[in-house]
Scaffold this motif. Structure first.
Motif, PDB file in Angstrom:
ATOM      1  N   SER A 133      19.482   3.800  45.583  1.00 47.05           N
ATOM      2  CA  SER A 133      18.371   2.883  45.225  1.00 47.05           C
ATOM      3  C   SER A 133      17.957   1.879  46.177  1.00 47.05           C
ATOM      4  O   SER A 133      16.828   1.500  46.133  1.00 47.05           O
ATOM      5  N   ASP A 134      18.775   1.732  47.322  1.00 46.78           N
ATOM      6  CA  ASP A 134      18.110   0.972  48.330  1.00 46.78           C
ATOM      7  C   ASP A 134      17.080   1.585  49.157  1.00 46.78           C
ATOM      8  O   ASP A 134      16.304   0.748  49.731  1.00 46.78           O
ATOM      9  N   PHE A 135      17.078   2.814  48.912  1.00 43.75           N
ATOM     10  CA  PHE A 135      15.777   3.668  49.674  1.00 43.75           C
ATOM     11  C   PHE A 135      14.346   3.663  48.753  1.00 43.75           C
ATOM     12  O   PHE A 135      13.542   4.535  49.151  1.00 43.75           O
ATOM     13  N   ALA A 136      14.536   3.592  47.315  1.00 41.35           N
ATOM     14  CA  ALA A 136      13.812   3.949  46.355  1.00 41.35           C
ATOM     15  C   ALA A 136      13.002   2.490  45.760  1.00 41.35           C
ATOM     16  O   ALA A 136      13.389   1.284  45.845  1.00 41.35           O
ATOM     17  N   PRO A 137      11.891   2.783  45.103  1.00 42.20           N
ATOM     18  CA  PRO A 137      10.932   1.808  44.614  1.00 42.20           C
ATOM     19  C   PRO A 137      11.687   1.417  43.636  1.00 42.20           C
ATOM     20  O   PRO A 137      12.472   1.951  42.943  1.00 42.20           O
ATOM     21  N   ALA A 138      11.558   0.147  42.992  1.00 45.15           N
ATOM     22  CA  ALA A 138      11.918  -0.450  41.674  1.00 45.15           C
ATOM     23  C   ALA A 138      11.694   0.689  40.705  1.00 45.15           C
ATOM     24  O   ALA A 138      10.604   1.248  40.570  1.00 45.15           O
ATOM     25  N   ASN A 139      12.600   0.826  39.716  1.00 49.85           N
ATOM     26  CA  ASN A 139      12.435   1.855  38.820  1.00 49.85           C
ATOM     27  C   ASN A 139      13.121   1.844  37.367  1.00 49.85           C
ATOM     28  O   ASN A 139      14.468   1.174  37.717  1.00 49.85           O
ATOM     29  N   ILE A 140      13.087   2.205  36.409  1.00 49.13           N
ATOM     30  CA  ILE A 140      13.908   2.265  35.199  1.00 49.13           C
ATOM     31  C   ILE A 140      13.858   3.977  34.697  1.00 49.13           C
ATOM     32  O   ILE A 140      12.673   4.623  34.822  1.00 49.13           O
ATOM     33  N   VAL A 141      14.964   4.281  33.949  1.00 46.94           N
ATOM     34  CA  VAL A 141      15.023   5.444  33.440  1.00 46.94           C
ATOM     35  C   VAL A 141      15.130   5.115  31.829  1.00 46.94           C
ATOM     36  O   VAL A 141      16.251   4.477  31.454  1.00 46.94           O
ATOM     37  N   THR A 142      14.232   5.362  30.907  1.00 47.81           N
ATOM     38  CA  THR A 142      14.457   5.081  29.633  1.00 47.81           C
ATOM     39  C   THR A 142      13.427   5.830  28.477  1.00 47.81           C
ATOM     40  O   THR A 142      12.641   6.314  29.136  1.00 47.81           O
ATOM     41  N   SER A 143      13.687   5.585  27.291  1.00 43.13           N
ATOM     42  CA  SER A 143      12.997   6.143  26.409  1.00 43.13           C
ATOM     43  C   SER A 143      12.198   5.323  25.694  1.00 43.13           C
ATOM     44  O   SER A 143      11.269   5.273  24.470  1.00 43.13           O
ATOM     45  N   SER A 144      12.702   3.834  25.833  1.00 43.59           N
ATOM     46  CA  SER A 144      12.400   2.762  25.126  1.00 43.59           C
ATOM     47  C   SER A 144      10.969   2.268  25.252  1.00 43.59           C
ATOM     48  O   SER A 144      10.524   1.780  26.592  1.00 43.59           O
ATOM     49  N   LYS A 145       9.846   2.252  24.275  1.00 43.56           N
ATOM     50  CA  LYS A 145       8.535   1.711  24.808  1.00 43.56           C
ATOM     51  C   LYS A 145       8.545   0.148  25.091  1.00 43.56           C
ATOM     52  O   LYS A 145       7.833  -0.068  26.133  1.00 43.56           O
ATOM     53  N   THR A 146       9.558  -0.694  24.307  1.00 40.63           N
ATOM     54  CA  THR A 146       9.598  -1.791  24.901  1.00 40.63           C
ATOM     55  C   THR A 146       9.898  -2.206  26.470  1.00 40.63           C
ATOM     56  O   THR A 146       9.374  -2.843  27.108  1.00 40.63           O
ATOM     57  N   GLU A 147      11.036  -1.368  26.751  1.00 42.08           N
ATOM     58  CA  GLU A 147      11.321  -1.323  28.101  1.00 42.08           C
ATOM     59  C   GLU A 147      10.515  -0.989  29.032  1.00 42.08           C
ATOM     60  O   GLU A 147      10.339  -1.852  30.149  1.00 42.08           O
ATOM     61  N   ILE A 148       9.581   0.216  28.707  1.00 45.29           N
ATOM     62  CA  ILE A 148       8.735   0.605  29.516  1.00 45.29           C
ATOM     63  C   ILE A 148       7.487  -0.429  29.926  1.00 45.29           C
ATOM     64  O   ILE A 148       6.949  -0.689  30.795  1.00 45.29           O
ATOM     65  N   LYS A 149       6.975  -1.181  28.730  1.00 44.17           N
ATOM     66  CA  LYS A 149       5.976  -2.079  28.818  1.00 44.17           C
ATOM     67  C   LYS A 149       6.397  -3.166  29.424  1.00 44.17           C
ATOM     68  O   LYS A 149       5.318  -3.653  30.174  1.00 44.17           O
ATOM     69  N   ASP A 150       7.484  -3.802  29.089  1.00 45.60           N
ATOM     70  CA  ASP A 150       7.923  -4.809  30.029  1.00 45.60           C
ATOM     71  C   ASP A 150       8.118  -4.604  31.572  1.00 45.60           C
ATOM     72  O   ASP A 150       7.540  -5.419  32.139  1.00 45.60           O
ATOM     73  N   PHE A 151       8.432  -3.310  31.890  1.00 48.36           N
ATOM     74  CA  PHE A 151       8.615  -2.925  33.236  1.00 48.36           C
ATOM     75  C   PHE A 151       7.048  -3.039  33.721  1.00 48.36           C
ATOM     76  O   PHE A 151       6.754  -3.635  35.078  1.00 48.36           O
ATOM     77  N   VAL A 152       6.213  -2.403  33.236  1.00 49.15           N
ATOM     78  CA  VAL A 152       4.704  -2.319  33.766  1.00 49.15           C
ATOM     79  C   VAL A 152       4.050  -3.560  33.709  1.00 49.15           C
ATOM     80  O   VAL A 152       3.510  -4.059  34.755  1.00 49.15           O
ATOM     81  N   TYR A 153       4.488  -4.634  32.716  1.00 53.58           N
ATOM     82  CA  TYR A 153       4.103  -5.910  32.662  1.00 53.58           C
ATOM     83  C   TYR A 153       4.420  -6.578  34.033  1.00 53.58           C
ATOM     84  O   TYR A 153       3.650  -7.520  34.463  1.00 53.58           O
ATOM     85  N   SER A 154       5.552  -6.489  34.218  1.00 53.60           N
ATOM     86  CA  SER A 154       6.354  -7.193  35.458  1.00 53.60           C
ATOM     87  C   SER A 154       5.531  -6.479  36.676  1.00 53.60           C
ATOM     88  O   SER A 154       5.383  -7.349  37.797  1.00 53.60           O
ATOM     89  N   CYS A 155       5.435  -5.314  36.668  1.00 55.80           N
ATOM     90  CA  CYS A 155       5.037  -4.735  38.306  1.00 55.80           C
ATOM     91  C   CYS A 155       3.393  -5.064  38.159  1.00 55.80           C
ATOM     92  O   CYS A 155       2.946  -4.873  39.396  1.00 55.80           O
ATOM     93  N   GLY A 156       2.710  -4.715  37.089  1.00 53.17           N
ATOM     94  CA  GLY A 156       1.464  -4.740  37.063  1.00 53.17           C
ATOM     95  C   GLY A 156       0.598  -3.299  37.057  1.00 53.17           C
ATOM     96  O   GLY A 156      -0.329  -2.768  36.155  1.00 53.17           O
ATOM     97  N   ARG A 157       1.502  -2.479  37.790  1.00 48.55           N
ATOM     98  CA  ARG A 157       1.057  -1.164  38.031  1.00 48.55           C
ATOM     99  C   ARG A 157       2.206  -0.411  38.125  1.00 48.55           C
ATOM    100  O   ARG A 157       3.150  -0.711  38.820  1.00 48.55           O
ATOM    101  N   ALA A 158       2.441   1.032  37.437  1.00 51.31           N
ATOM    102  CA  ALA A 158       3.597   1.674  37.674  1.00 51.31           C
ATOM    103  C   ALA A 158       3.137   3.294  37.465  1.00 51.31           C
ATOM    104  O   ALA A 158       2.018   3.719  36.999  1.00 51.31           O
ATOM    105  N   ILE A 159       4.271   4.129  37.635  1.00 55.89           N
ATOM    106  CA  ILE A 159       4.024   5.591  37.587  1.00 55.89           C
ATOM    107  C   ILE A 159       4.945   6.049  36.628  1.00 55.89           C
ATOM    108  O   ILE A 159       6.278   5.637  36.867  1.00 55.89           O
TER     109      ILE A 159
END
Length: 328
Positions: A133-159
């Protein structure tokens, strides 16, 4: 003389000849030119018979600077081979997993596996990036729409990526103000039933990603940069127009060496890291492409010779370990 088996993708077997964009093409050709006996099979041709792992195998040969196979399959024990290269392409679906299960019945003290099918089965190319994880970009693994949207809102852009595919299939670029955000998340997570990886978007992605090549604990200096498609945010066209010469930084090589050491200890000897802005975004272990044709053209070298010398030395080292009764 050692007997070698390549377990390749079904599509690759269909277009076996004149296919020098594929890493297996170069490896098989080099082994044949060095006098090895090489056979090929595919995961759907594996079988279990009386608790023994077997496969319907095709013999290969080299002619006129190309490779061919004899269309007369023979049912052989997997342990009839000294070395097995397990390199089917994803998706890592139930058929892929079942192939790994069948190979559990092959004696690993008699045959060298590159990569170990059990290790491939247990290592997800996206999710297990977080071992580093120290070598990787910030990320989450989940099936939760809420968690994904919160992550995108915090980053602005995501893959957003599916966990079991390859070649960029099903990979989406997400923005917090995209009116399709809900639909994209619902689509890839199958309405909250399937976990995906969501990574912070890295600005350097506009210039593509580096493919860093690993064999056992060695990190090659030779690498390429894969460029995004003309109408895409990611690499999606295997054509010379979408590759550039690239070099590793000292930091990238040092981090790749840490990854290589851990992967090798797991039985994952051949790997390809995708790197953007010095961050590892993916660890390819199923059938990592070494982009031999492209490295040769961009560097004016014969990378297959460099790779093969290390590969043969590694096989000889592992063979000596097996002969001595220490499979490590």
């Amino acid at each position: 003389m050692q007997n070698i088996l390549f377990i390749i993708d079904e599509l690759e077997l269909k277009y076996f000849e004149f296919n020098d964009l594929v890493t297996n093409h170069w490896l098989i050709k080099e082994f044949l030119e060095r006098g090895y006996c090489v056979s090929v099979t595919t995961k759907n041709l594996l079988l279990l018979e009386q608790a023994a792992a077997k496969a319907f195998c095709y013999s290969t040969f080299e002619k006129d600077n190309d490779i061919f196979y004899i269309n007369e399959p023979k049912k052989l024990l997997i342990n009839d081979f000294d070395v097995v290269f397990f390199r089917p392409d994803p998706p890592v679906d139930i058929n892929y997993i079942n192939a790994c299960y069948i190979l559990d019945y092959a004696d690993k003290n008699r045959t060298i596996f590159i990569n170990n099918p059990a290790a491939v089965r247990n290592f997800n190319e996206k999710l297990h990036l977080n071992y580093f994880s120290d070598f990787a970009p910030a990320n989450i693994v989940t099936s939760s729409k809420t968690e994904i949207k919160d992550f995108v809102y915090s980053c602005g852009r995501a893959i957003m990526k599916p966990l079991n595919r390859c070649f960029g299939n099903g990979v989406y670029f997400l923005q917090k103000d995209d009116k399709n955000l809900n639909s994209l998340v619902d689509n890839l997570t199958e309405n909250g039933k399937t976990a995906v990886m969501v990574q912070e978007y890295l600005d350097g992605a506009v210039s593509g990603d580096k493919r860093v090549l690993i064999l056992a604990e060695h990190v090659f200096d030779e690498c390429v940069r894969k460029l995004p498609g003309k109408d895409d945010f990611k690499f999606n066209t295997h054509s010379k127009d979408f590759f550039e010469h690239s070099e590793l930084t000292a930091k990238e090589k040092s981090e790749a060496s840490v990854v290589a050491q851990r992967l090798s200890g797991m039985g994952l000897f051949m790997a390809g890291l995708d790197v953007i802005d010095g961050k590892i975004i993916e660890i390819n272990v199923t059938s990592p492409c070494y982009f031999i044709k492209e490295i040769n053209e961009l560097n004016g070298i014969k990378f297959q010779n460099i790779l093969m010398e290390r590969l043969i030395n590694f096989i000889n080292y592992k063979s000596a370990k097996l002969y001595a009764g220490t499979n490590s």
